[in-house]
Write a protein that holds these residues in place. Structure first.
Motif, PDB file in Angstrom:
ATOM      1  N   ILE A 323     101.540  34.646   1.403  1.00  0.00           N
ATOM      2  CA  ILE A 323     102.335  34.008   0.346  1.00  0.00           C
ATOM      3  C   ILE A 323     102.893  35.053  -0.612  1.00  0.00           C
ATOM      4  O   ILE A 323     104.037  34.962  -1.061  1.00  0.00           O
ATOM      5  N   ARG A 324     102.091  36.080  -0.911  1.00  0.00           N
ATOM      6  CA  ARG A 324     102.575  37.135  -1.814  1.00  0.00           C
ATOM      7  C   ARG A 324     103.693  37.947  -1.170  1.00  0.00           C
ATOM      8  O   ARG A 324     104.750  38.176  -1.783  1.00  0.00           O
ATOM      9  N   GLU A 325     103.496  38.393   0.090  1.00  0.00           N
ATOM     10  CA  GLU A 325     104.457  39.284   0.738  1.00  0.00           C
ATOM     11  C   GLU A 325     105.686  38.556   1.274  1.00  0.00           C
ATOM     12  O   GLU A 325     106.793  39.088   1.222  1.00  0.00           O
ATOM     13  N   ARG A 326     105.480  37.335   1.788  1.00  0.00           N
ATOM     14  CA  ARG A 326     106.581  36.636   2.448  1.00  0.00           C
ATOM     15  C   ARG A 326     107.275  35.610   1.564  1.00  0.00           C
ATOM     16  O   ARG A 326     108.468  35.342   1.731  1.00  0.00           O
ATOM     17  N   LEU A 327     106.530  35.009   0.634  1.00  0.00           N
ATOM     18  CA  LEU A 327     107.108  33.950  -0.196  1.00  0.00           C
ATOM     19  C   LEU A 327     107.253  34.369  -1.658  1.00  0.00           C
ATOM     20  O   LEU A 327     107.750  33.610  -2.478  1.00  0.00           O
ATOM     21  N   GLY A 328     106.785  35.594  -1.980  1.00  0.00           N
ATOM     22  CA  GLY A 328     107.031  36.168  -3.300  1.00  0.00           C
ATOM     23  C   GLY A 328     106.291  35.536  -4.447  1.00  0.00           C
ATOM     24  O   GLY A 328     106.810  35.479  -5.560  1.00  0.00           O
ATOM     25  N   LYS A 329     105.072  35.039  -4.207  1.00  0.00           N
ATOM     26  CA  LYS A 329     104.306  34.410  -5.284  1.00  0.00           C
ATOM     27  C   LYS A 329     102.840  34.808  -5.169  1.00  0.00           C
ATOM     28  O   LYS A 329     102.260  34.765  -4.090  1.00  0.00           O
ATOM     29  N   ASN A 330     102.235  35.211  -6.296  1.00  0.00           N
ATOM     30  CA  ASN A 330     100.804  35.483  -6.325  1.00  0.00           C
ATOM     31  C   ASN A 330     100.053  34.159  -6.470  1.00  0.00           C
ATOM     32  O   ASN A 330     100.336  33.370  -7.373  1.00  0.00           O
ATOM     33  N   VAL A 331      99.119  33.921  -5.581  1.00  0.00           N
ATOM     34  CA  VAL A 331      98.363  32.682  -5.603  1.00  0.00           C
ATOM     35  C   VAL A 331      96.905  32.976  -5.276  1.00  0.00           C
ATOM     36  O   VAL A 331      96.605  33.890  -4.504  1.00  0.00           O
ATOM     37  N   ASN A 332      96.001  32.226  -5.879  1.00  0.00           N
ATOM     38  CA  ASN A 332      94.580  32.335  -5.552  1.00  0.00           C
ATOM     39  C   ASN A 332      94.206  31.205  -4.612  1.00  0.00           C
ATOM     40  O   ASN A 332      94.440  30.030  -4.922  1.00  0.00           O
ATOM     41  N   VAL A 333      93.660  31.535  -3.440  1.00  0.00           N
ATOM     42  CA  VAL A 333      93.136  30.523  -2.527  1.00  0.00           C
ATOM     43  C   VAL A 333      91.631  30.451  -2.771  1.00  0.00           C
ATOM     44  O   VAL A 333      90.894  31.393  -2.491  1.00  0.00           O
ATOM     45  N   VAL A 334      91.184  29.335  -3.345  1.00  0.00           N
ATOM     46  CA  VAL A 334      89.808  29.189  -3.814  1.00  0.00           C
ATOM     47  C   VAL A 334      89.007  28.321  -2.848  1.00  0.00           C
ATOM     48  O   VAL A 334      89.473  27.265  -2.423  1.00  0.00           O
ATOM     49  N   ILE A 335      87.794  28.781  -2.512  1.00  0.00           N
ATOM     50  CA  ILE A 335      86.865  27.996  -1.695  1.00  0.00           C
ATOM     51  C   ILE A 335      85.737  27.547  -2.638  1.00  0.00           C
ATOM     52  O   ILE A 335      84.811  28.318  -2.921  1.00  0.00           O
ATOM     53  N   PRO A 336      85.790  26.342  -3.180  1.00  0.00           N
ATOM     54  CA  PRO A 336      84.821  25.949  -4.209  1.00  0.00           C
ATOM     55  C   PRO A 336      83.462  25.538  -3.625  1.00  0.00           C
ATOM     56  O   PRO A 336      83.391  24.965  -2.544  1.00  0.00           O
ATOM     57  N   ARG A 337      82.417  25.845  -4.379  1.00  0.00           N
ATOM     58  CA  ARG A 337      81.058  25.444  -3.972  1.00  0.00           C
ATOM     59  C   ARG A 337      80.535  24.309  -4.847  1.00  0.00           C
ATOM     60  O   ARG A 337      79.695  23.536  -4.419  1.00  0.00           O
ATOM     61  N   GLN A 338      81.031  24.232  -6.076  1.00  0.00           N
ATOM     62  CA  GLN A 338      80.566  23.196  -6.993  1.00  0.00           C
ATOM     63  C   GLN A 338      81.623  22.977  -8.077  1.00  0.00           C
ATOM     64  O   GLN A 338      82.658  23.625  -8.075  1.00  0.00           O
ATOM     65  N   GLY A 339      81.327  22.056  -9.001  1.00  0.00           N
ATOM     66  CA  GLY A 339      82.238  21.801 -10.119  1.00  0.00           C
ATOM     67  C   GLY A 339      83.371  20.867  -9.763  1.00  0.00           C
ATOM     68  O   GLY A 339      83.408  20.228  -8.709  1.00  0.00           O
ATOM     69  N   ILE A 340      84.358  20.779 -10.674  1.00  0.00           N
ATOM     70  CA  ILE A 340      85.458  19.839 -10.535  1.00  0.00           C
ATOM     71  C   ILE A 340      86.302  20.125  -9.298  1.00  0.00           C
ATOM     72  O   ILE A 340      86.773  19.209  -8.617  1.00  0.00           O
ATOM     73  N   ARG A 341      86.474  21.409  -8.942  1.00  0.00           N
ATOM     74  CA  ARG A 341      87.275  21.742  -7.760  1.00  0.00           C
ATOM     75  C   ARG A 341      86.604  21.232  -6.486  1.00  0.00           C
ATOM     76  O   ARG A 341      87.258  20.746  -5.573  1.00  0.00           O
ATOM     77  N   ARG A 342      85.270  21.357  -6.428  1.00  0.00           N
ATOM     78  CA  ARG A 342      84.535  20.858  -5.271  1.00  0.00           C
ATOM     79  C   ARG A 342      84.665  19.324  -5.177  1.00  0.00           C
ATOM     80  O   ARG A 342      84.851  18.768  -4.098  1.00  0.00           O
ATOM     81  N   GLN A 343      84.616  18.665  -6.334  1.00  0.00           N
ATOM     82  CA  GLN A 343      84.748  17.204  -6.360  1.00  0.00           C
ATOM     83  C   GLN A 343      86.140  16.772  -5.884  1.00  0.00           C
ATOM     84  O   GLN A 343      86.285  15.800  -5.136  1.00  0.00           O
ATOM     85  N   LEU A 344      87.165  17.510  -6.328  1.00  0.00           N
ATOM     86  CA  LEU A 344      88.528  17.193  -5.906  1.00  0.00           C
ATOM     87  C   LEU A 344      88.700  17.440  -4.408  1.00  0.00           C
ATOM     88  O   LEU A 344      89.387  16.670  -3.717  1.00  0.00           O
ATOM     89  N   LEU A 345      88.079  18.506  -3.885  1.00  0.00           N
ATOM     90  CA  LEU A 345      88.170  18.798  -2.462  1.00  0.00           C
ATOM     91  C   LEU A 345      87.499  17.698  -1.639  1.00  0.00           C
ATOM     92  O   LEU A 345      88.017  17.282  -0.590  1.00  0.00           O
ATOM     93  N   GLU A 346      86.366  17.213  -2.121  1.00  0.00           N
ATOM     94  CA  GLU A 346      85.684  16.106  -1.427  1.00  0.00           C
ATOM     95  C   GLU A 346      86.536  14.837  -1.459  1.00  0.00           C
ATOM     96  O   GLU A 346      86.574  14.074  -0.485  1.00  0.00           O
ATOM     97  N   MET A 347      87.242  14.619  -2.573  1.00  0.00           N
ATOM     98  CA  MET A 347      88.153  13.479  -2.666  1.00  0.00           C
ATOM     99  C   MET A 347      89.264  13.606  -1.616  1.00  0.00           C
ATOM    100  O   MET A 347      89.589  12.640  -0.914  1.00  0.00           O
ATOM    101  N   ALA A 348      89.814  14.824  -1.478  1.00  0.00           N
ATOM    102  CA  ALA A 348      90.864  15.057  -0.481  1.00  0.00           C
ATOM    103  C   ALA A 348      90.329  14.871   0.932  1.00  0.00           C
ATOM    104  O   ALA A 348      91.010  14.305   1.802  1.00  0.00           O
TER     105      ALA A 348
END
Length: 601
Positions: A323-348
């Motif tokens: 994404i950085r080299e080909r699409l020109g945007k810095n992005v963080n790809v996060v693998i959550p273990r707990q917290g709100i992000r983990r809850q949202l991932l389980e919802m998805a």
């Protein structure tokens, strides 16, 4: 298989892309690999395979590969080749759609606010809007509360006449030089702050306006303000309180049952849940490859957020680099273990699982209506090859005027709208559908064997809307141009008879046959596409001739109306305010146009 066995021995250890071919030379799968030797051999040597992979391997007659410098280059090339060949065993986002944004043309002195589905440099975008929040309602809130312009009128040195929006206090009329650049910039700043999530000032403004309109007994305007306040409440309900209000994140979850798969994408912007999309996938690769390929394709056509939340089998480092080299945007790809992000991932994940469970019968039915119908059509009509790329042609005109032709394309039984083409008939006099068909097919088939064949690939099957006469007319063009390797049939509408070049008698399929349904879909689509093009041309001509009869509407104004509305139907449906927004059309002229159209047409 002996050819494949020999090729497997020669595979290199380099990164690259491998392309699988069927017996007709069609590309049926494209994959990327960190190590080509290890990856490709797995398909033929691994003992454990999913049903989908086994089905694909059974259809592989050959393969080739392209070595790349890195795995990032391989992922980029895989993405491009999937778009080019549309292989039936790859993830294809065919049913994907782009979501609307509010665009602010910040490169202009007096920025306009509008709805847009495409993101381009030089403007600022807010959104996407989905999940029950209508982008037009949000734009109206901005317009009512802050009085910023929502038109596309150019603002120059010469002042224009203010339109209706000025008189109803929805725009300070910068086009008429009624406000300064500084005054307008203050309005834009407040409006953009609201679109960024600060809605406290908007609520106050809307309540004040609602009260003011009610006191003035302008109840329709007061109710409009009330509706916008209800929309504000709907937006607030979507806020995730424990998520950073500055964070734009997409949460992506993939689930599979070894035959079919689904991906759910939850979209959050400024800590607000905007909505979700779910995609049904038919894929013949590992979960890791499938998810990585999906994300690469998805963000080639969508806004890239600051953060992507995904499952642990996602190739996070590779995707960040891609994404950085080909699409020109810095992005963080996060693998959550707990917290709100983990809850949202389980919802998805739950959303994707539920969708897959409900969609399996639908996916299987779709296969029967597309891929399986194509296979059966080859058997029933004794076609020389599997009809992967089918093109269907139709002609439309009224009494020989505004003659047009259409070409629609179906790949593996599904519409490929990017490949549709339209033709203006140039050489035929009068209403001669046979000669018109011949002109269209001659223009189309002369592209074979030229540099343009890459844009217009050779079809496997050409379908003509009509009977024996139409089929014979097109056969003459095949013979004239020496065309070979393309099957040709026609479908007559009255009895749904199929005519082929080999059989003297027509073929009539059972009305419930999926093959017939597929042929009807492509025939009806060609007819619809031709009729739409014909009406567009005919309506523009009709609109121009009608407008000449209205007093004070000269050539310049007619052209401006044509450019804005495009057809007579659209201008008749427009209100006075919309007509008056056209450059050069005063409110009085708009009233005159509206009155003439209502009384005379």
């Amino acid at each position: 298989m002996s050819v494949i066995r020999e090729k497997l021995k020669l595979l290199p250890d380099d990164p690259g892309v491998y392309i699988m071919l069927d017996g007709d030379g069609n590309v049926i799968y494209v994959g990327k690999a960190r190590n080509l030797k290890n990856r490709v051999r797995q398909y033929f040597h691994a003992s454990v395979k999913t049903e989908k992979v086994m089905a694909m391997v059974a259809n592989i007659s050959d393969f080739y590969y392209i070595i790349t410098k890195s795995e990032i280059d391989a992922l980029a090339l895989e993405n491009n080749l999937i778009k080019k060949y549309k292989p039936k065993y790859n993830i294809l986002l065919k049913d994907d759609k782009t979501y609307p944004y509010i665009k602010v043309s910040t490169s202009e002195k007096f920025p306009a606010f509008s709805v847009s589905r495409k993101l381009r440099k030089g403007s600022k975008y807010f959104g996407p809007y989905m999940g029950g929040v209508r982008v037009k309602d949000v734009l109206e809130i901005v317009n009512i509360a802050f009085g910023v312009r929502t038109c596309a009128v150019s603002i120059g040195e010469k002042p224009k006449r203010p339109c209706l929006n000025y008189h109803i206090h929805r725009c300070p009329a910068p086009c008429a030089h009624m406000c300064t650049e500084e005054e307008y910039a203050a309005r834009v700043k407040k409006a953009m702050r609201f679109l960024d999530g600060d809605d406290s000032e908007v609520e106050t403004l809307l309540r004040e306006k609602m009260q003011s309109f009610a006191e003035a007994e302008e109840f329709e305007l007061a109710m409009d303000c009330r509706d916008k306040l209800e929309m504000l409440d709907k937006i607030r309900l979507k806020r995730i309180t424990s998520l950073n209000r500055d964070l734009n994140a997409d949460i992506i979850a993939y689930v599979s049952n070894n035959m079919y798969a689904a991906v759910n994408v939850l979209i959050t912007r400024k800590g607000i849940m905007q909505g979700a999309s779910t995609f049904a996938l038919e894929n013949a690769s590992s979960d890791s490859d499938a998810l990585t390929s999906f994300i690469a394709q998805y963000y080639s056509a969508h806004e890239i957020p600051d953060e992507i939340v995904a499952q642990d089998f996602c190739e996070s480092d590779l995707l960040e680099d891609f994404i950085r080299e080909r699409l020109g945007k810095n992005v963080n790809v996060v693998i959550p273990r707990q917290g709100i992000r983990r809850q949202l991932l389980e919802m998805a994940e739950n959303n994707a699982s539920e969708y897959l469970e409900k969609a399996i019968d639908k996916i299987r039915h779709k296969e029967d209506m597309t891929l399986n119908a194509c296979k059966r059509l080859q058997e029933l009509l004794h076609l020389s090859r599997y009809p992967r790329r089918m093109e269907c042609y139709d002609i439309s005109n009224i009494s020989g005027t505004d003659k047009v032709g259409s070409m629609v394309v179906f790949i593996d039984g599904e519409a490929d709208r990017d490949s549709y083409r339209r033709f203006r008939i140039r050489t035929v006099e009068g209403a001669d559908d046979f000669a018109s068909l011949q002109e269209v097919l001659r223009r189309r088939l002369t592209k074979l064997g030229t540099e343009e064949e890459d844009r217009f690939p050779k079809p496997d099957l050409i379908i003509i809307d009509g009977g024996k006469g139409q089929l014979s007319a097109v056969k003459e063009i095949f013979e004239e141009l020496g065309v070979a390797g393309i099957d040709l049939i026609s479908l007559a509408k009255r009895e749904e008879e199929i005519f082929t070049l080999d059989g003297k008698e027509s073929i009539v399929l059972d009305k419930r046959d999926f093959c017939l349904h597929m042929l009807q879909r492509i025939r009806d689509e060609a007819h619809r596409f031709a009729i739409t093009y014909f009406r567009n041309i005919h309506s523009k001509r009709s609109l121009s001739s009608v407008l000449t009869e209205i007093e004070g509407i000269g050539k310049v104004r007619r052209l401006a109306l044509l450019e804005k509305f495009g057809s007579l139907d659209k201008i008749m449906k427009a209100d006075v305010r919309q007509i008056a927004s056209v450059e050069g059309i005063s409110e009085a002229a708009a009233i005159r146009i509206k009155k003439y159209l209502e009384e005379e047409l």
